[in-house]
Design a protein around this motif. Structure first.
Motif, short mmCIF file in Angstrom:
data_model
loop_
_atom_site.label_atom_id
_atom_site.label_comp_id
_atom_site.label_asym_id
_atom_site.label_seq_id
_atom_site.Cartn_x
_atom_site.Cartn_y
_atom_site.Cartn_z
N TYR A 76 20.95 -2.93 -5.82
CA TYR A 76 21.76 -1.71 -5.64
C TYR A 76 21.53 -0.78 -6.81
CZ TYR A 76 25.80 1.39 -5.26
OH TYR A 76 26.61 2.49 -5.16
N ASP A 77 21.21 0.47 -6.52
CA ASP A 77 21.03 1.49 -7.56
C ASP A 77 21.69 2.76 -7.06
OD1 ASP A 77 20.30 3.16 -9.60
OD2 ASP A 77 18.14 3.00 -9.29
N GLY A 78 22.87 3.04 -7.57
CA GLY A 78 23.59 4.22 -7.08
C GLY A 78 24.59 4.73 -8.08
N SER A 79 25.01 5.97 -7.86
CA SER A 79 25.98 6.63 -8.71
C SER A 79 27.39 6.33 -8.21
CB SER A 79 25.73 8.14 -8.73
OG SER A 79 26.76 8.81 -9.42
N VAL A 80 28.30 6.11 -9.15
CA VAL A 80 29.70 5.88 -8.81
C VAL A 80 30.52 7.14 -9.07
CG1 VAL A 80 31.76 4.52 -9.36
CG2 VAL A 80 29.52 3.41 -9.29
N TYR A 81 30.19 7.82 -10.14
CA TYR A 81 30.99 8.99 -10.52
C TYR A 81 30.13 9.92 -11.37
CZ TYR A 81 34.43 11.69 -13.24
OH TYR A 81 35.13 12.69 -13.84
N THR A 82 30.13 11.21 -11.04
CA THR A 82 29.41 12.20 -11.83
C THR A 82 30.38 12.85 -12.80
OG1 THR A 82 27.84 12.64 -10.04
CG2 THR A 82 28.03 14.30 -11.76
N TRP A 83 30.12 12.65 -14.07
CA TRP A 83 31.01 13.16 -15.10
C TRP A 83 30.74 14.64 -15.38
CZ3 TRP A 83 29.84 13.13 -20.85
CH2 TRP A 83 30.94 13.56 -21.59
N PHE B 157 25.57 2.18 -11.22
CA PHE B 157 25.23 0.76 -11.33
C PHE B 157 23.80 0.51 -10.84
CE2 PHE B 157 29.97 -0.19 -10.58
CZ PHE B 157 30.23 -0.07 -11.93
N LEU B 158 23.08 -0.28 -11.61
CA LEU B 158 21.81 -0.86 -11.18
C LEU B 158 21.99 -2.37 -11.21
CD1 LEU B 158 18.82 -0.96 -10.47
CD2 LEU B 158 18.29 -0.64 -12.89
N ASN C 178 22.87 2.07 -14.81
CA ASN C 178 21.59 2.53 -14.26
C ASN C 178 21.10 3.79 -14.96
OD1 ASN C 178 23.23 4.56 -13.25
ND2 ASN C 178 22.29 4.56 -11.22
N ASN C 179 21.74 4.14 -16.08
CA ASN C 179 21.35 5.34 -16.82
C ASN C 179 21.65 5.15 -18.30
OD1 ASN C 179 24.11 6.81 -17.46
ND2 ASN C 179 24.23 6.07 -15.35
N PHE C 180 21.02 5.97 -19.11
CA PHE C 180 21.12 5.81 -20.55
C PHE C 180 22.49 6.22 -21.09
CE2 PHE C 180 16.55 5.92 -19.94
CZ PHE C 180 16.11 4.94 -20.82
N LEU C 181 23.18 7.12 -20.41
CA LEU C 181 24.51 7.52 -20.89
C LEU C 181 25.49 6.37 -20.79
CD1 LEU C 181 26.35 9.84 -21.89
CD2 LEU C 181 26.92 10.26 -19.50
N GLN C 182 25.50 5.70 -19.63
CA GLN C 182 26.40 4.56 -19.47
C GLN C 182 25.97 3.40 -20.35
OE1 GLN C 182 27.40 3.53 -15.42
NE2 GLN C 182 27.79 1.41 -15.97
N LEU C 183 24.66 3.22 -20.50
CA LEU C 183 24.17 2.19 -21.42
C LEU C 183 24.71 2.44 -22.83
CD1 LEU C 183 22.16 -0.19 -22.08
CD2 LEU C 183 20.47 1.59 -22.56
N LEU D 99 18.54 11.35 -17.66
CA LEU D 99 19.12 10.16 -18.27
C LEU D 99 18.99 8.93 -17.38
CD1 LEU D 99 22.38 11.76 -19.71
CD2 LEU D 99 20.66 10.59 -21.07
N ASP D 100 18.40 9.10 -16.22
CA ASP D 100 18.30 8.02 -15.25
C ASP D 100 17.14 7.08 -15.61
OD1 ASP D 100 19.30 7.12 -12.48
OD2 ASP D 100 17.12 7.12 -12.27
N TYR D 101 17.39 5.76 -15.48
CA TYR D 101 16.34 4.79 -15.75
C TYR D 101 15.10 5.05 -14.89
CZ TYR D 101 19.67 1.64 -18.14
OH TYR D 101 20.57 1.08 -19.00
N GLY D 102 15.32 5.26 -13.60
CA GLY D 102 14.20 5.40 -12.68
C GLY D 102 13.28 6.54 -13.06
N ASP D 103 13.85 7.67 -13.46
CA ASP D 103 13.03 8.81 -13.87
C ASP D 103 12.22 8.49 -15.12
OD1 ASP D 103 14.08 10.24 -11.76
OD2 ASP D 103 15.66 11.17 -12.96
#
Length: 666
Positions: free
Chosen positions: A62-69, A81-82, A136-141, A197-201
């Motif tokens: 699963y790779d998806g956004s939960v909330y856009t800040w 979450f990834l 799943n992104n550097f900000l949350q990391l 900031l996304d891992y995939g990018d």
């Protein structure tokens, strides 16, 4: 995969932490312990369900956004979450060890006034670690990265009336800020080159980053991906306590023992290992960064293990063991054996948590005495603690059929397969480290549980975390209560079986799927897989390999020096006094930090404070501008005489100046 289920896994410990922290006095000790244990237990069950879905049922990650800040200049800042094979494994390990620590805490902190506060902290710590490994992104990391740092500061300094605890948590906080500065620069480099900031990018642009150059001077430049990866790894050096940013971890033993198990077994210190494995699509394109990782890890693995040989505090010996084993994991990362590093991270989490909790059980039984020189013969008083500690020790040194054997031997074999710069140095370090590990581990076992009883000689106990003095001279040692021993048994089981059961799928069966990326020319684990014929054959091969005999030599040396002929250990210590002095002073890292770096930093701060803030900002810009206005106002006030002819005079003067300027410029 249900995103609501994934969201519940970190949010349950967070909710429990809030309840125990804000309403702890109302719900009482039983309520605080109950709500946090229940929350973490449910998170463990849910994590186990996720792991079964991914590893056994083939459910896609699963790779998806939960909330856009926020969205700024096209850069999305999200909570997302990834959850793939790597995340699922970490989630199970973190929640299981945390659950065991929560249960253990009931017995260890039973008489402490901060009982509810402690449960709130450890539940909050679990939330922060889960947010880190699920991101799943550097900000949350970065959020999870900093959150575990802040909560560890609170936990290490939990007994805040003790100056040593306050010194330790400040030290941990400041040293980690040094590493985090590099981490932030690495993330900034990712955003600068990818605009995301996304891992995939970031992972998709890794080949392009390998071609990009970052100018250092007008004539020199460095590969952008090398600079980014080294900056990211500097962050890992702080969190995972690699030389020279390792100095905080031994002092963090000032916190309660459950924290030692939680922080130093499966959670905070492994965050750096997890991060580098997660960033494998970036690191694979930088040979220089991987060699840097390899050399730092090898140095940590050997030289930090040597410090455990001369230390007499039971918790600090286990702490130096953690430093050394983190070095082994880092070595695996450096030779592109990311799956080997995560495999050792998993097995290490169980047996190292077991060793820390067993050490805490000894401290309880010895009425809060931590000096091994005042122990001995405890096996007959504390049979469950002794048996489980033996299991943890055998796993740690890599005894065949125990979990640590499979992960450590696979890791060492991977180093032997590598041809990367620094691999030869690392090969020698990890092999010598095997002997050293066995030596200090069984020095602890023999001094604590076997040999003559020395606790009656001291006549007094050590100083415990509750501000009381125990008295092993007056009170015989005793086995710990069931809330302490049950978690020991629960951790002892995977410390034996988890390696045998999982080496095939995790290392050689492709269980990690696409969550770990390795270039074909760097696939040392794949090379080992060609010779793998099952866990039993792996054991038979290991019996003829150097690590097994080095570990056996270490155990025999410890038995002879610390159980049969202890006077020889004292004689050797006197003969090697200069080396012992260096080891007892921990290679003088603390001396350099406290006598050179810290005073220099304070000097710079004082100059900027008094010269910059005091003299320039306050003295010139603030006080100076106010004084200038006052001076001008004082002079201008003299023109206000109250006489009409004075005003007429100044009007004429002003008119003349105006006309003169008009005629001059037209």
């Amino acid at each position: 995969m249900n995103p609501h289920l994934l969201l519940a896994i970190p949010m349950l410990p967070l909710a429990a932490a809030v309840i125990a922290g804000l309403f702890g006095r109302r719900i009482g000790r039983v309520g605080a312990a109950g709500v946090t244990i229940l929350a973490v237990g449910v998170s463990f069950v849910l994590s186990l369900i996720v792991a079964v879905q991914i590893f056994l049922q083939g459910v896609p990650p699963y790779d998806g956004s939960v909330y856009t800040w926020a969205v700024s200049d096209g850069i999305r800042m999200e909570v997302g979450f990834l959850v793939d094979q790597l995340s699922a494994l970490m989630m199970v390990v973190v929640t299981f060890v945390s659950f065991c620590v929560h249960v253990y805490t009931i017995g260890y902190m039973h008489d402490d006034d901060g009982f509810q506060r402690f449960f709130s902290y450890i539940s909050l710590f679990t939330f922060a670690m889960l947010m880190l490994v699920m991101s799943n992104n550097f900000l949350q990391l970065f959020f999870g990265w900093e959150a575990v740092g802040v909560v560890s500061y609170l936990l290490i300094g939990f007994w805040y009336t003790r100056p040593s605890a306050i010194f330790a948590n400040l030290k941990a906080f400041l040293v980690n800020r040094v590493g985090d500065f590099g981490f932030v620069l690495g993330i900034a480099g990712i955003v600068y080159y990818t605009g995301s900031l996304d891992y995939g990018d970031a992972f998709a642009m890794a080949p392009a980053l390998a071609e990009a150059q970052f100018p250092l001077t007008a004539t020199t430049s460095v590969a952008a991906i090398t600079l980014i990866c080294i900056c990211l790894f500097i962050g890992a050096m702080g969190k995972s306590a690699q030389v020279p940013l390792h100095v905080w971890l031994p002092d963090s033993m000032e916190g309660p023992t459950p924290i030692s198990a939680l922080i130093h077994a499966a959670t905070m210190v492994t965050a750096g290992i997890f991060m580098v494995a997660r960033m494998s699509p970036l690191f694979e394109y930088s040979e220089a960064a991987l060699s840097f990782v390899l050399v730092i890890g090898a140095t940590t693995a050997l030289f930090m293990g040597l410090l455990g040989v001369v230390n007499n505090d039971i918790k600090r010996v286990v702490a130096y063991s953690t430093l050394s084993q983190l070095g082994y994991m880092t070595v695996a990362l450096g030779v592109s054996a990311y799956s080997g590093a995560i495999f050792h991270l998993m097995t290490h989490a169980f047996f190292k948590a077991l060793l820390f909790l067993a050490a805490g059980s000894v401290i309880i039984g010895m009425h809060h005495e931590q000096d091994m020189r005042r122990m001995g013969g405890l096996a007959k008083y504390m049979p469950i603690t002794a048996a489980t500690c033996w299991i943890g020790a055998l796993a740690l040194i890599g005894t065949p059929f125990f979990s640590g054997f499979y992960s450590k031997d696979a890791l060492i074999e991977a180093v032997g397969e590598s041809h990367r710069w620094g691999a030869t140095y690392a090969w020698w370090c990890v092999h010598i480290g095997v002997f050293v590990t066995a030596l200090y581990t069984f020095r602890l076992i023999f001094m604590t549980f076997h040999g003559p009883e020395r606790f009656a000689e001291s006549g007094h106990g050590g100083h415990d975390g509750h501000g009381q003095h125990g008295g092993p001279g007056a009170h015989a040692p005793h086995e710990s209560p069931w809330v302490v021993t049950v978690p020991l048994v629960a951790l002892a089981v995977p410390s034996i079986v988890i390696g045998y059961a999982t080496i095939g799928p995790l290392l050689f069966g492709g269980a990690f799927g696409q969550s770990i990326f390795v270039l074909p020319e760097n696939d040392v684990v794949g090379e080992l897989g060609r010779e793998f014929h099952g866990p039993l054959a792996f054991v038979l091969h290991g019996l003829a390999a150097p690590p097994f005999w080095l570990a056996l030599a270490g155990v025999a040396t410890a038995w002879y020096l610390f159980l049969r002929r202890p006077y020889l250990a004292d004689l050797i210590a006197r003969r090697l006094a200069p080396l012992r002095t260096v080891l007892e002073n921990k290679y003088y890292f603390d001396w350099v930090n406290e006598r050179l770096i810290a005073p220099f930093a304070r000097l710079i701060g004082t100059v900027l404070w008094k010269g910059g803030d005091g003299a320039v900002i306050d003295g010139v810009m603030v006080d100076g501008s106010a004084g200038l206005v006052g001076w001008i106002a004082g002079r201008a006030r003299r023109m206000q005489t109250g006489y009409l002819y004075t005003y007429a005079f100044w009007m004429v003067i002003g008119l003349a100046v105006f006309l003169g300027g008009f005629l001059l410029f037209t």
